[in-house]
Write an enzyme that holds these catalytic residues in place. Sequence first.
Site, PDB file in Angstrom:
ATOM      1  N   GLY A  18      32.810  49.764  41.581  1.00 50.41           N
ATOM      2  CA  GLY A  18      33.876  48.782  41.426  1.00 50.41           C
ATOM      3  C   GLY A  18      33.538  47.466  42.089  1.00 50.41           C
ATOM      4  CG  ASP A 129      46.101  42.520  44.032  1.00 48.60           C
ATOM      5  OD1 ASP A 129      46.553  42.105  42.942  1.00 48.60           O
ATOM      6  OD2 ASP A 129      44.891  42.572  44.283  1.00 48.60           O
TER       7      ASP A 129
END
Length: 490
Positions: A18, A129
């Site tokens: 990621g 987020d």
Amino acid sequence: MIRYLRYRSNYRILGQIGQGQFGRVYFAISRKTGKFVALKSLPKGFPTNRFLREFSCLISLRHPNIVACKGLEYHGQGRYLVMDYGEGGTLRDLMDFPADLSLRLCLDLVIDILAGLEQAHKKNIIHCDIKPENILLSLTADKWVAKVTDFGIAKITENSSNNKEGSGYTGSPAYMAPERFYGKYSYACDIYSVGILLYELMIGERPFSGLPGDLMLAHLNQRINIPDTVANPLKAIIIKALEKLPKRRFFSAQEMLEAIQIAKAKLKFNREKTKLFTLTTISDLTFESNDFLKIADCHKINLMINNNHHVYLGSQNQLIKLSKDSKKIEIINLKQSLESLTLLSQGYLVLTKEKQAEACQYYFHYFSENIPFKKVEPSLQLESKDLKFSGNVEGDWLATISKPKSNEISAEFKIFNLTTLSILKSPKPCPFPSQLISLDKRYGLAIFPRLSQGYKRTYLYLFNRRRHFIKGFSLSLLISELTPNNTNAY
């Protein structure tokens, strides 16, 4: 004289899985315990206060739906946060999969997310987020479990009733609450983000799209439009979660969670299944050749792979190549029955089998995209009672594990050069797996299901090109086959 000692990390990095807003995330294995972990790399220039804030958030949060932090790891280039590894990837990976997710699965995942957020809010932490990329998935014996991760821009507040002022905004505009665009934040910001996520799970796309400026105007002014395909109880939840004013939204994550549970109880899930794969049928191929129609009518097509230019079909002992551009059809008649087709970056690997009295003869044929399609002699022949194999997609190596003709318990593990099919490493004894999977140039995965007196367990071990097995993890269920993710093998 000064001696410099090279620091040996406690973890072996296997690959990148990621890319976050402030660092990269790696898949790694502990050298001491053999367990898989995720390492979030924080570069040297990363502000120490942000680093300590995320670390303190993760350490203080212990919940089944929040990714746990195991500690810190220092290395030559910076620092790592050592976290739980989500073997199911991210929620974005699941949403991007070419299949329909069941309504039950979608609601269960949102419930998990809200449960994790409720725990964070109790600790006076606002995530700020929430998006599919920051939701990791793990797998239990009967379901997926969603876990909230990446508290890198989280806010810590002692008063949950008032909006707090911030210096500008950071986060993901597509999932951002209206007040975040002018520097305010509260627990209601996270609820709004979950509302966007729920909308996307129900409908397949976000309510607003465009550049950051367009998204800001849409979040501030544009009302959402929910299709009639969404059940009324869920429609009401989405509308309330996406109210423009924070005070009109759900009072807490727990309140939204309970509303979804009530709606879920009213909905019918009879015979609803999660579709894991979408199938391509012969009728989807628009070839007009009468020759192909005769082949499709006379023979059962049981194997198919395709790349950007060609489709390859397997039918009994025939290999059929269909050109997508020229609509040209070519056929090869093989001496043995066709067992499998494996797509590689520069060609494909064909496995054929010929049955004999005590064992089978397996034949590997390597076809390159750079040479004309024609009949070729087998490049590799193996005699075995059973065979498992995996070819690296980038065309470097072929791993095989075969059962000998004798009644020995152990099987033979071999590594071959894929293009020449010459042996690289001599045979090594090992247990016989249910499947071999190539992950990248360096590593593969072997799957060993075990059933003994009702005890079910599946062991997954990494292996490298030197035929060394690396201790992996196990699951309390039997797995017969896994399908690798083409974009993210881990």
